[in-house]
Design a protein around this motif. Structure first.
Motif, PDB file in Angstrom:
ATOM      1  N   VAL A  37       0.640  -1.030   0.246  1.00 13.58           N
ATOM      2  CA  VAL A  37      -0.203   0.055   0.062  1.00 13.58           C
ATOM      3  C   VAL A  37       1.581   0.961   0.002  1.00 13.58           C
ATOM      4  CG1 VAL A  37      -1.641   1.433   1.412  1.00 13.58           C
ATOM      5  CG2 VAL A  37      -1.768  -1.092   1.482  1.00 13.58           C
ATOM      6  N   ALA A  38       0.806   1.914  -0.747  1.00 13.49           N
ATOM      7  CA  ALA A  38       1.795   2.855  -1.358  1.00 13.49           C
ATOM      8  C   ALA A  38       1.719   4.119  -0.655  1.00 13.49           C
ATOM      9  CB  ALA A  38       2.064   3.196  -2.662  1.00 13.49           C
ATOM     10  N   SER A  39       2.786   4.324   0.082  1.00  8.83           N
ATOM     11  CA  SER A  39       2.744   5.819   1.506  1.00  8.83           C
ATOM     12  C   SER A  39       3.429   6.614   0.509  1.00  8.83           C
ATOM     13  CB  SER A  39       2.616   5.430   2.296  1.00  8.83           C
ATOM     14  OG  SER A  39       3.355   6.264   3.430  1.00  8.83           O
ATOM     15  N   PRO A  40       2.693   7.934   0.293  1.00  8.03           N
ATOM     16  CA  PRO A  40       3.004   9.091  -0.120  1.00  8.03           C
ATOM     17  C   PRO A  40       4.047   9.631   0.420  1.00  8.03           C
ATOM     18  CG  PRO A  40       0.846  10.421   0.404  1.00  8.03           C
ATOM     19  CD  PRO A  40       1.507   8.505   0.147  1.00  8.03           C
ATOM     20  N   ASN A  41       4.004   9.418   1.734  1.00  9.28           N
ATOM     21  CA  ASN A  41       5.316   9.973   2.707  1.00  9.28           C
ATOM     22  C   ASN A  41       6.500   9.556   3.224  1.00  9.28           C
ATOM     23  OD1 ASN A  41       3.163  12.060   3.783  1.00  9.28           O
ATOM     24  ND2 ASN A  41       2.071   9.963   4.997  1.00  9.28           N
ATOM     25  N   TYR A  42       7.419   9.918   2.906  1.00 10.87           N
ATOM     26  CA  TYR A  42       8.973   9.229   2.209  1.00 10.87           C
ATOM     27  C   TYR A  42      10.139   9.839   1.506  1.00 10.87           C
ATOM     28  CZ  TYR A  42       8.298   7.886  -2.723  1.00 10.87           C
ATOM     29  OH  TYR A  42       8.221   7.362  -3.732  1.00 10.87           O
ATOM     30  N   ASN A  43      11.024  10.071   1.454  1.00 11.54           N
ATOM     31  CA  ASN A  43      11.800  10.449   0.753  1.00 11.54           C
ATOM     32  C   ASN A  43      12.944  10.015   0.873  1.00 11.54           C
ATOM     33  OD1 ASN A  43      12.609  11.219   3.249  1.00 11.54           O
ATOM     34  ND2 ASN A  43      12.969  13.574   3.070  1.00 11.54           N
ATOM     35  N   ALA A  44      14.000  10.223  -0.274  1.00 11.19           N
ATOM     36  CA  ALA A  44      14.825   9.802  -0.633  1.00 11.19           C
ATOM     37  C   ALA A  44      15.871   9.890   0.713  1.00 11.19           C
ATOM     38  CB  ALA A  44      16.109  10.175  -1.825  1.00 11.19           C
ATOM     39  N   ARG A  45      16.507   8.899   1.303  1.00  3.17           N
ATOM     40  CA  ARG A  45      17.832   8.407   2.255  1.00  3.17           C
ATOM     41  C   ARG A  45      18.661   9.254   1.565  1.00  3.17           C
ATOM     42  NH1 ARG A  45      16.603   4.296   5.553  1.00  3.17           N
ATOM     43  NH2 ARG A  45      15.071   2.891   5.344  1.00  3.17           N
ATOM     44  N   PRO A  46      19.708  10.495   2.444  1.00  2.15           N
ATOM     45  CA  PRO A  46      21.138  11.073   1.977  1.00  2.15           C
ATOM     46  C   PRO A  46      22.255   9.908   1.160  1.00  2.15           C
ATOM     47  CG  PRO A  46      20.617  11.094   4.571  1.00  2.15           C
ATOM     48  CD  PRO A  46      19.538  10.149   4.155  1.00  2.15           C
ATOM     49  N   PRO A  47      22.899  10.247   0.681  1.00  4.94           N
ATOM     50  CA  PRO A  47      23.799   9.764  -0.376  1.00  4.94           C
ATOM     51  C   PRO A  47      24.328   9.106   0.653  1.00  4.94           C
ATOM     52  CG  PRO A  47      23.477  12.142  -0.923  1.00  4.94           C
ATOM     53  CD  PRO A  47      22.976  11.756   0.166  1.00  4.94           C
ATOM     54  N   ALA A  48      24.608   9.305   1.663  1.00  2.81           N
ATOM     55  CA  ALA A  48      26.049   8.968   2.543  1.00  2.81           C
ATOM     56  C   ALA A  48      25.491   7.363   3.835  1.00  2.81           C
ATOM     57  CB  ALA A  48      27.709   9.506   3.213  1.00  2.81           C
ATOM     58  N   SER A  49      23.583   7.655   3.427  1.00  5.26           N
ATOM     59  CA  SER A  49      23.093   6.987   4.942  1.00  5.26           C
ATOM     60  C   SER A  49      23.126   4.834   3.924  1.00  5.26           C
ATOM     61  CB  SER A  49      21.782   7.057   4.462  1.00  5.26           C
ATOM     62  OG  SER A  49      21.171   7.349   3.905  1.00  5.26           O
ATOM     63  N   ASP A  50      23.331   4.184   4.988  1.00  7.82           N
ATOM     64  CA  ASP A  50      23.833   3.167   5.172  1.00  7.82           C
ATOM     65  C   ASP A  50      22.555   2.803   6.146  1.00  7.82           C
ATOM     66  OD1 ASP A  50      24.785   0.461   4.401  1.00  7.82           O
ATOM     67  OD2 ASP A  50      26.355   0.847   4.940  1.00  7.82           O
ATOM     68  N   ILE A  51      21.406   1.337   5.730  1.00  5.96           N
ATOM     69  CA  ILE A  51      20.652   0.827   6.369  1.00  5.96           C
ATOM     70  C   ILE A  51      21.172   0.058   6.953  1.00  5.96           C
ATOM     71  CG2 ILE A  51      18.503  -0.569   6.664  1.00  5.96           C
ATOM     72  CD1 ILE A  51      18.680   0.226   3.376  1.00  5.96           C
ATOM     73  N   SER A  52      21.272   0.394   8.743  1.00  5.55           N
ATOM     74  CA  SER A  52      22.209  -0.557   9.741  1.00  5.55           C
ATOM     75  C   SER A  52      20.767  -1.015  11.212  1.00  5.55           C
ATOM     76  CB  SER A  52      23.579  -0.001   9.953  1.00  5.55           C
ATOM     77  OG  SER A  52      23.108   1.481  10.005  1.00  5.55           O
TER      78      SER A  52
END
Length: 180
Positions: free
Chosen positions: A14-29
């Motif tokens: 269910v697509a939410s419009p409430n998101y944006n791009a992660r910063p370029p240097a971020s690493d999912i951790s």
């Protein structure tokens, strides 16, 4: 469970419009566990889905007038029956943590995945929720190996002045025992 291009393949999206791009240097951790129920303390229905997609009517319930204009989301929502619904690609930044800090790093949304459990701080979570959350966690750890057990936390731990979830009803030892 399998993740492809940031999306779980075996769940409803269910697509939410409430998101944006992660910063370029971020690493999912980091994995952050939350809880939510709408109206508070009531389970079932589609109010959480409507909340995360900005479709919650303020006049539908007295509590909704205080949250209807908020723009929030989580990556996933685990219902009481164990069903998982994904709202935001794991590759994107969902708006779940707010002002937060983990291990000296601020703005946890930049590097975290947020999972909401249908529940309250004081209502025991279901067997189905623990099983689904464990399967989801294993899939996330396979896709994002920096999410180790030591980098799984509750919303209360990253925003202790503001949040209490997933609350004392969440059985951390039980959950961690389900993980490899």
């Amino acid at each position: 469970m399998h993740i492809s291009n940031g999306w779980l393949q075996e769940v409803r999206h269910v697509a939410s419009p409430n998101y944006n791009a992660r910063p370029p240097a971020s690493d999912i951790s980091l994995l952050v566990i939350h809880n939510i129920s709408l109206p508070p303390g009531e389970f079932g229905g589609d109010a959480v889905e409507r909340f995360f997609t900005n479709c919650l009517a303020a006049d539908e319930h007295p509590f909704y007038s205080s949250i209807a204009d908020m723009k929030v989301s989580a990556h996933c929502f685990v219902r009481r029956n164990g069903e998982i619904i994904q709202f935001v690609s794991f590759a994107e930044r969902a708006w779940h943590a707010g002002r937060s800090c983990f291990g000296g790093e601020t703005e946890c949304n930049d590097f975290a995945i947020g999972v909401e459990l249908e529940g309250t701080d004081s209502t025991p979570y279901t067997d189905e929720q623990y099983a689904s959350l464990a399967c989801l966690t294993v899939a996330l750890q396979a896709a994002y190996p920096k999410i180790t057990k030591s980098r799984i936390t509750g919303h209360a731990d990253i925003a202790p002045e503001r949040k209490t979830d997933p609350g004392p009803a969440f059985d951390w030892p039980r959950y961690f025992a389900l993980l490899p």
